[in-house]
Motif scaffolding. Structure first.
Motif, PDB file in Angstrom:
ATOM      1  N   SER A   8       8.882   3.241  18.428  1.00 32.25           N
ATOM      2  CA  SER A   8       7.826   4.065  17.865  1.00 32.25           C
ATOM      3  C   SER A   8       7.888   5.484  18.413  1.00 32.25           C
ATOM      4  N   PHE A   9       8.297   5.609  19.693  1.00 37.07           N
ATOM      5  CA  PHE A   9       8.369   6.933  20.289  1.00 37.07           C
ATOM      6  C   PHE A   9       9.710   7.608  20.051  1.00 37.07           C
ATOM      7  N   ALA A  10      10.789   6.811  20.014  1.00 34.64           N
ATOM      8  CA  ALA A  10      12.124   7.393  19.863  1.00 34.64           C
ATOM      9  C   ALA A  10      12.450   7.709  18.418  1.00 34.64           C
ATOM     10  N   HIS A  11      11.739   7.047  17.461  1.00 39.31           N
ATOM     11  CA  HIS A  11      11.973   7.253  16.034  1.00 39.31           C
ATOM     12  C   HIS A  11      13.417   7.003  15.647  1.00 39.31           C
ATOM     13  N   ALA A  12      14.086   6.133  16.379  1.00 40.03           N
ATOM     14  CA  ALA A  12      15.422   5.661  16.011  1.00 40.03           C
ATOM     15  C   ALA A  12      16.327   6.800  15.572  1.00 40.03           C
ATOM     16  N   GLN A  13      16.741   7.627  16.511  1.00 36.95           N
ATOM     17  CA  GLN A  13      17.490   8.837  16.197  1.00 36.95           C
ATOM     18  C   GLN A  13      18.988   8.618  16.040  1.00 36.95           C
ATOM     19  N   GLY A  14      19.412   7.404  15.748  1.00 37.64           N
ATOM     20  CA  GLY A  14      20.828   7.144  15.547  1.00 37.64           C
ATOM     21  C   GLY A  14      21.388   7.945  14.378  1.00 37.64           C
TER      22      GLY A  14
ATOM     23  N   VAL B 156      27.543  -5.650   9.911  1.00 37.44           N
ATOM     24  CA  VAL B 156      26.852  -4.487  10.466  1.00 37.44           C
ATOM     25  C   VAL B 156      26.475  -4.734  11.926  1.00 37.44           C
ATOM     26  N   ILE B 157      26.579  -3.672  12.743  1.00 38.08           N
ATOM     27  CA  ILE B 157      26.191  -3.739  14.152  1.00 38.08           C
ATOM     28  C   ILE B 157      24.766  -3.224  14.301  1.00 38.08           C
ATOM     29  N   SER B 158      23.994  -3.821  15.178  1.00 41.42           N
ATOM     30  CA  SER B 158      22.581  -3.509  15.364  1.00 41.42           C
ATOM     31  C   SER B 158      22.334  -2.034  15.645  1.00 41.42           C
ATOM     32  N   GLY B 159      21.240  -1.510  15.097  1.00 39.40           N
ATOM     33  CA  GLY B 159      20.839  -0.132  15.326  1.00 39.40           C
ATOM     34  C   GLY B 159      21.444   0.830  14.329  1.00 39.40           C
ATOM     35  N   TYR B 160      21.160   2.112  14.527  1.00 39.60           N
ATOM     36  CA  TYR B 160      21.667   3.173  13.651  1.00 39.60           C
ATOM     37  C   TYR B 160      22.714   4.030  14.352  1.00 39.60           C
ATOM     38  N   ASP B 161      23.309   3.497  15.396  1.00 37.83           N
ATOM     39  CA  ASP B 161      24.111   4.335  16.272  1.00 37.83           C
ATOM     40  C   ASP B 161      25.606   4.260  15.974  1.00 37.83           C
ATOM     41  N   THR B 162      26.288   5.341  16.297  1.00 40.14           N
ATOM     42  CA  THR B 162      27.730   5.431  16.110  1.00 40.14           C
ATOM     43  C   THR B 162      28.368   5.974  17.385  1.00 40.14           C
ATOM     44  N   GLY B 163      29.702   5.944  17.419  1.00 39.50           N
ATOM     45  CA  GLY B 163      30.434   6.605  18.499  1.00 39.50           C
ATOM     46  C   GLY B 163      29.982   6.233  19.881  1.00 39.50           C
TER      47      GLY B 163
ATOM     48  N   GLY C 224      13.499 -12.438  17.801  1.00 31.71           N
ATOM     49  CA  GLY C 224      14.869 -12.071  18.136  1.00 31.71           C
ATOM     50  C   GLY C 224      14.983 -10.639  18.606  1.00 31.71           C
ATOM     51  N   ALA C 225      16.053 -10.351  19.308  1.00 31.52           N
ATOM     52  CA  ALA C 225      16.353  -8.996  19.768  1.00 31.52           C
ATOM     53  C   ALA C 225      17.863  -8.828  19.848  1.00 31.52           C
ATOM     54  N   SER C 226      18.323  -7.608  19.619  1.00 30.43           N
ATOM     55  CA  SER C 226      19.762  -7.339  19.679  1.00 30.43           C
ATOM     56  C   SER C 226      20.006  -5.927  20.175  1.00 30.43           C
ATOM     57  N   VAL C 227      21.184  -5.725  20.738  1.00 29.05           N
ATOM     58  CA  VAL C 227      21.620  -4.403  21.213  1.00 29.05           C
ATOM     59  C   VAL C 227      22.978  -4.109  20.606  1.00 29.05           C
ATOM     60  N   GLY C 228      23.124  -2.917  20.031  1.00 29.63           N
ATOM     61  CA  GLY C 228      24.403  -2.473  19.497  1.00 29.63           C
ATOM     62  C   GLY C 228      25.012  -1.408  20.393  1.00 29.63           C
ATOM     63  N   ILE C 229      26.269  -1.580  20.755  1.00 35.42           N
ATOM     64  CA  ILE C 229      26.936  -0.673  21.682  1.00 35.42           C
ATOM     65  C   ILE C 229      28.065   0.058  20.951  1.00 35.42           C
TER      66      ILE C 229
ATOM     67  N   LEU D 247       8.648 -13.937   5.696  1.00 33.36           N
ATOM     68  CA  LEU D 247       8.205 -12.603   6.087  1.00 33.36           C
ATOM     69  C   LEU D 247       8.887 -12.215   7.399  1.00 33.36           C
ATOM     70  N   SER D 248       9.334 -10.968   7.498  1.00 32.52           N
ATOM     71  CA  SER D 248       9.992 -10.520   8.721  1.00 32.52           C
ATOM     72  C   SER D 248       9.674  -9.057   8.980  1.00 32.52           C
ATOM     73  N   LEU D 249       9.321  -8.758  10.213  1.00 32.53           N
ATOM     74  CA  LEU D 249       9.086  -7.385  10.662  1.00 32.53           C
ATOM     75  C   LEU D 249      10.176  -7.031  11.672  1.00 32.53           C
ATOM     76  N   ASN D 250      10.855  -5.904  11.440  1.00 33.34           N
ATOM     77  CA  ASN D 250      11.977  -5.515  12.290  1.00 33.34           C
ATOM     78  C   ASN D 250      11.750  -4.100  12.829  1.00 33.34           C
ATOM     79  N   ALA D 251      11.850  -3.929  14.147  1.00 34.02           N
ATOM     80  CA  ALA D 251      11.733  -2.629  14.793  1.00 34.02           C
ATOM     81  C   ALA D 251      13.099  -2.216  15.320  1.00 34.02           C
ATOM     82  N   THR D 252      13.510  -0.995  15.032  1.00 39.30           N
ATOM     83  CA  THR D 252      14.834  -0.500  15.423  1.00 39.30           C
ATOM     84  C   THR D 252      14.697   0.700  16.341  1.00 39.30           C
ATOM     85  N   PHE D 253      15.573   0.766  17.353  1.00 41.39           N
ATOM     86  CA  PHE D 253      15.517   1.918  18.262  1.00 41.39           C
ATOM     87  C   PHE D 253      16.905   2.467  18.492  1.00 41.39           C
TER      88      PHE D 253
END
Length: 346
Positions: free
Chosen positions: A25-31, A56-63, A86-91, A340-346
């Motif tokens: 909510s604070f980071a606004h997923a800046q990937g 697809v890998i978790s999150g909006y991040d690249t590089g 559930g929770a996931s981390v994309g590297i 129903l599913s709610l997903n939060a991304t950072f």
């Protein structure tokens, strides 16, 4: 003790999910990736659709970026409900680590006075008894999932060929040997004939987004091939053993081999932030169980299906609603309801 462990696991997952939600909510997923290219989260914790993991890998991040997501999912069909945290981390858009805790609630109270017997008049019989020995009302089956996914090559948008990833999922059923209706240390999975309380799935997924797809709209397609021993995703255990529970009476054969199953997803973006699609997921058919109260039919975990709509108001949140078909479940051949599913991304 088992209940306390379940509560601790659920609480820890919930706290982790709320923490990620607050961060997002604070980071606004800046990937750097485009909106909705993160997918959502399937019930097993991996990035994908509702019931199928994608490449697809978790999150909006690249590089050199790191991102992730947390999700809560609820599926309700008559007499059964499935919830998942559930929770996931994309590297670096290369590696994904995921966890999930799934809980299947069974409420078949109307069958609490039934006893399953062997062959009678040429078929399995289920009859009422004065002293019930099987209580199928208000049972709970939980499972923990640990996943690892690696992107091999390609990009869902920028290469002419699909993005391809491989993954593994280790699953542990926590109620394989739970006390069940006075029968001692035997849970529903073992009672129905499952051979093991844990198993590992292996899969390869290929995902591609076409910018000028169906009706000239952005279109996503995914194909996943999974090697698995899981019955009903593992909620009914893994493999089969004809010596367990009522498996022999049901004509179940021992089978502890891997089955190759196909899974597919497709979605069309009606707007840049709204996707309409559907999924199918095959399951092994080695387990057999009664699918109605009279046991006049015998079934096994069948193909799961859903039709979904996903809304991405921003990169931090997504909401998915679906009409889902979970396939046959014990004492119930048809299991269709709301997802129903709610997903939060950072």
């Amino acid at each position: 003790m088992e209940a306390n462990r379940w509560k601790k696991t659920l609480a820890a997952t919930a706290i982790a999910g709320l923490g990620v939600f607050g961060m997002s909510s604070f980071a606004h997923a800046q990937g750097s990736r485009l909106l909705a290219t993160s997918g959502v989260t399937e019930v097993g914790g991996s990035t994908g659709g509702g019931i199928v993991p994608w490449a697809v890998i978790s999150g909006y991040d690249t590089g050199d970026e790191i991102g992730g997501s947390a999700s809560g999912t609820f599926v309700r069909v008559p007499n059964y409900s499935l919830s998942s945290l559930g929770a996931s981390v994309g590297i670096h858009n290369r590696l994904e680590i995921s966890v999930a805790h799934e809980v299947l609630n069974v409420n078949l109270g109307g069958l609490s006075n039934l006893s399953v017997l062997g062959n009678q008049a040429g078929g399995l019989g289920v009859v009422a008894t004065p002293s019930p020995i099987i209580n199928l009302g208000n049972q709970t089956i939980s499972m923990d999932v640990l996943g690892l996914k690696a992107r091999l090559f390609g990009d869902i948008l920028y290469t002419p060929y699909p993005q391809v990833s491989v993954g593994i999922k280790y699953k542990k059923n926590n109620d394989f040997n739970s006390n069940f209706s006075g029968l001692g240390p035997i849970g529903i999975p073992k009672f129905l004939g499952a051979a093991s309380d844990s198993g590992t799935d292996f899969y390869v997924a290929a995902t591609k987004v076409f910018l000028n797809g169906v009706f000239h709209r952005v279109t996503l397609v995914n194909l996943t091939v999974r090697g698995t021993k899981a019955n009903a995703m593992g909620l009914l255990g893994f493999g089969t053993n004809s010596n367990n529970g009522i498996a022999g009476a049901l004509g179940t054969k021992s089978d502890n081999s891997y089955h190759a199953e196909l899974e597919a997803s497709a979605a069309v973006f009606l707007r840049p932030n709204v996707a309409l699609g559907g999924e199918v997921r095959q399951q092994p058919d080695s387990m057999r169980y009664p699918t109605n109260a009279a046991a006049t039919t015998i079934g096994s975990p069948g193909t799961m299906k859903d039709v979904f709509i996903a809304y991405f108001p921003n990169k931090s949140l997504s909401l998915t609603a679906a009409y889902a078909d979970l396939g046959p479940l014990p004492f119930q051949a048809s299991n269709k309801g709301v997802y129903l599913s709610l997903n939060a991304t950072f």
